[in-house]
Every structure is written in structure tokens, then in C-alpha cells.
Design a protein around this motif. Sequence first.
Motif, PDB file in Angstrom:
ATOM      1  N   THR A   1       0.753  -1.300  -0.098  1.00  0.00           N
ATOM      2  CA  THR A   1      -0.286   0.132  -0.118  1.00  0.00           C
ATOM      3  C   THR A   1       0.919   1.471  -0.095  1.00  0.00           C
ATOM      4  N   GLY A   2       2.106   1.151  -0.568  1.00  0.00           N
ATOM      5  CA  GLY A   2       2.786   2.452  -0.505  1.00  0.00           C
ATOM      6  C   GLY A   2       4.303   1.896   0.120  1.00  0.00           C
ATOM      7  N   VAL A   3       5.059   2.982   0.434  1.00  0.00           N
ATOM      8  CA  VAL A   3       6.162   2.709   1.187  1.00  0.00           C
ATOM      9  C   VAL A   3       6.170   3.349   2.663  1.00  0.00           C
ATOM     10  N   ASP A   4       7.042   3.044   3.335  1.00  0.00           N
ATOM     11  CA  ASP A   4       7.485   3.531   4.853  1.00  0.00           C
ATOM     12  C   ASP A   4       8.421   4.651   4.556  1.00  0.00           C
ATOM     13  N   GLN A   5       8.850   5.238   5.914  1.00  0.00           N
ATOM     14  CA  GLN A   5       9.997   6.251   5.762  1.00  0.00           C
ATOM     15  C   GLN A   5      11.275   5.902   5.379  1.00  0.00           C
ATOM     16  N   TYR A   6      11.471   4.315   5.371  1.00  0.00           N
ATOM     17  CA  TYR A   6      12.654   3.456   4.722  1.00  0.00           C
ATOM     18  C   TYR A   6      12.583   3.089   3.344  1.00  0.00           C
ATOM     19  N   GLY A   7      11.506   3.528   2.694  1.00  0.00           N
ATOM     20  CA  GLY A   7      11.304   3.090   1.299  1.00  0.00           C
ATOM     21  C   GLY A   7      11.014   1.686   1.147  1.00  0.00           C
ATOM     22  N   ARG A   8      10.840   0.881   2.166  1.00  0.00           N
ATOM     23  CA  ARG A   8      10.022  -0.450   2.269  1.00  0.00           C
ATOM     24  C   ARG A   8       8.752  -0.345   1.966  1.00  0.00           C
ATOM     25  N   LYS A   9       8.076  -1.431   1.382  1.00  0.00           N
ATOM     26  CA  LYS A   9       6.906  -1.771   1.062  1.00  0.00           C
ATOM     27  C   LYS A   9       5.901  -1.794   2.164  1.00  0.00           C
ATOM     28  N   VAL A  10       4.857  -1.173   2.219  1.00  0.00           N
ATOM     29  CA  VAL A  10       3.977  -1.554   3.381  1.00  0.00           C
ATOM     30  C   VAL A  10       2.952  -2.786   3.210  1.00  0.00           C
ATOM     31  N   PRO A  11       3.157  -3.771   3.513  1.00  0.00           N
ATOM     32  CA  PRO A  11       2.269  -4.919   2.826  1.00  0.00           C
ATOM     33  C   PRO A  11       0.692  -4.436   3.235  1.00  0.00           C
ATOM     34  N   VAL A  12      -0.224  -4.992   2.304  1.00  0.00           N
ATOM     35  CA  VAL A  12      -1.624  -4.899   2.464  1.00  0.00           C
ATOM     36  C   VAL A  12      -2.102  -5.287   4.098  1.00  0.00           C
ATOM     37  N   GLU A  13      -1.510  -6.541   4.380  1.00  0.00           N
ATOM     38  CA  GLU A  13      -1.987  -7.026   5.600  1.00  0.00           C
ATOM     39  C   GLU A  13      -1.792  -6.126   6.798  1.00  0.00           C
ATOM     40  N   ARG A  14      -0.807  -5.100   6.614  1.00  0.00           N
ATOM     41  CA  ARG A  14      -0.544  -4.270   7.749  1.00  0.00           C
ATOM     42  C   ARG A  14      -1.675  -3.120   7.704  1.00  0.00           C
ATOM     43  N   ILE A  15      -2.379  -3.023   6.850  1.00  0.00           N
ATOM     44  CA  ILE A  15      -3.521  -1.998   6.587  1.00  0.00           C
ATOM     45  C   ILE A  15      -4.779  -2.646   6.758  1.00  0.00           C
ATOM     46  N   GLU A  16      -4.956  -3.530   5.866  1.00  0.00           N
ATOM     47  CA  GLU A  16      -6.435  -4.144   5.704  1.00  0.00           C
ATOM     48  C   GLU A  16      -6.946  -4.994   6.733  1.00  0.00           C
ATOM     49  N   GLY A  17      -8.214  -4.969   7.154  1.00  0.00           N
ATOM     50  CA  GLY A  17      -8.560  -5.801   8.245  1.00  0.00           C
ATOM     51  C   GLY A  17      -8.063  -5.618   9.623  1.00  0.00           C
ATOM     52  N   GLN A  18      -7.239  -4.938   9.796  1.00  0.00           N
ATOM     53  CA  GLN A  18      -6.798  -3.959  11.027  1.00  0.00           C
ATOM     54  C   GLN A  18      -7.321  -3.055  11.705  1.00  0.00           C
ATOM     55  N   TRP A  19      -7.155  -2.480  12.890  1.00  0.00           N
ATOM     56  CA  TRP A  19      -7.690  -1.448  13.443  1.00  0.00           C
ATOM     57  C   TRP A  19      -6.432  -0.708  13.180  1.00  0.00           C
ATOM     58  N   LEU A  20      -6.529   0.850  12.632  1.00  0.00           N
ATOM     59  CA  LEU A  20      -5.632   1.627  12.607  1.00  0.00           C
ATOM     60  C   LEU A  20      -5.502   2.887  13.474  1.00  0.00           C
ATOM     61  N   VAL A  21      -4.246   3.150  14.060  1.00  0.00           N
ATOM     62  CA  VAL A  21      -3.954   4.397  14.584  1.00  0.00           C
ATOM     63  C   VAL A  21      -3.349   5.132  13.790  1.00  0.00           C
ATOM     64  N   ILE A  22      -3.867   6.435  13.225  1.00  0.00           N
ATOM     65  CA  ILE A  22      -3.120   6.989  12.118  1.00  0.00           C
ATOM     66  C   ILE A  22      -2.923   8.589  12.852  1.00  0.00           C
ATOM     67  N   ASN A  23      -1.587   8.617  12.889  1.00  0.00           N
ATOM     68  CA  ASN A  23      -1.046  10.059  13.648  1.00  0.00           C
ATOM     69  C   ASN A  23      -0.356  10.892  12.697  1.00  0.00           C
ATOM     70  N   TYR A  24      -1.016  12.041  12.374  1.00  0.00           N
ATOM     71  CA  TYR A  24      -0.249  13.210  11.657  1.00  0.00           C
ATOM     72  C   TYR A  24       0.724  14.021  12.570  1.00  0.00           C
ATOM     73  N   TRP A  25       1.681  14.248  12.178  1.00  0.00           N
ATOM     74  CA  TRP A  25       2.790  14.813  12.901  1.00  0.00           C
ATOM     75  C   TRP A  25       3.485  15.764  12.079  1.00  0.00           C
ATOM     76  N   ALA A  26       4.368  16.560  12.608  1.00  0.00           N
ATOM     77  CA  ALA A  26       5.429  17.448  11.719  1.00  0.00           C
ATOM     78  C   ALA A  26       6.538  17.637  12.904  1.00  0.00           C
ATOM     79  N   GLU A  27       7.783  17.824  12.226  1.00  0.00           N
ATOM     80  CA  GLU A  27       8.707  18.082  13.158  1.00  0.00           C
ATOM     81  C   GLU A  27       8.920  19.547  13.912  1.00  0.00           C
ATOM     82  N   TRP A  28       8.173  20.520  13.401  1.00  0.00           N
ATOM     83  CA  TRP A  28       8.083  21.786  14.132  1.00  0.00           C
ATOM     84  C   TRP A  28       6.774  21.725  15.161  1.00  0.00           C
TER      85      TRP A  28
END
Length: 159
Positions: free
Chosen positions: A28-55
Motif C-alpha cells: 500500500t505504498g512505502v514507509d519512511q525507509y522506502g520499504r513496501k508496506v504490506p496490505v496485511e498491515r492496513i486491511e482488516g486491522q484497526w489503525l491508529v493514524i497519527n499526523y505529525w510535523a517536525e516543528w
Amino acid sequence: MAAQLQWVIRIVLGVFAVVVLTACSDATGVDQYGRKVPVERIEGQWLVINYWAEWCAPCRTEIPQLNALDKELAGKGVSVLGVNFDNLQGAELEKVSEALGITFTVLASDPAERYKLPRSEALPVTYIIDDSGRTRERLLGEQTAEGIKTKLAQLKAEG
């Protein structure tokens, strides 16, 4: 002979198409290290999605809580995911994530469209998505691991 060759070509093209389509659906795309994020990490799971910024000072304070939550809930049907508010990509996203000590997965692509998440002008903001992909809660401001676990338990109990 020509008919056999056409038959072989069709089979090879069919197998190629299946391989390509399967490879595309495995991530479902890549993570901060450029690694693929498997669909299993997203679909059928509860997700806690946090938006953040360095500042964002509260974001910085909240990161250790999210790291702890991610570690505690690993393998329990809940994934903690981060999204950089400033849309940092590639090496810059990796550098900032490491500098802030983020150990949970940070998605390079914003999943807002997928889950119909409104853009928040305030940070940090955390969304809880249920295992069927429905947004269940928007938590504005700094969160704790305990507070998020309590909210998850409440939402799961509600069904």
C-alpha cells in the motif's frame, strides 16, 4: 505451428499479467525507509493514524507514547501509522523520522483519501480506523498510549 505459438504467447502474457497485478496489490505504498508496506498491515486491522510535523512541539512529546503503543499492540490486530503533515518524502522523511526517534511505521503516501479523513489545520491529530476501514474517531491534540488504548477498547466494545 502458428496456432501453438499464439497459444504459448497468450499463456505467457496471462501469467505475466497475474504476476504484475499481484505484485501491485501486495503493498500500500512505502514507509519512511522506502520499504513496501504490506496490505496485511492496513486491511482488516484497526489503525491508529497519527499526523505529525517536525516543528510541532506536542507531536514531539507524543512520539514516545506512539512508539510504546505500537510495540505493545504489535500482532494484536492494531497498527500504529504516522503521516508527516508536511508531506516529506524519501531521504528527508527518513532523516526527520530518525531524528525524532520514530519507530512506528510512517507512510510516505497520505491515506486521507482512502479513509476520507479531513485535513486538520491543528496538530497533532490522530484518527482511529476500524478493521472494516471506517473512521471511528478523531483525536485532536497530544495523546497518550493509555488514552488511545482506552478509546480503542471503547470503540471495539461498541462494535
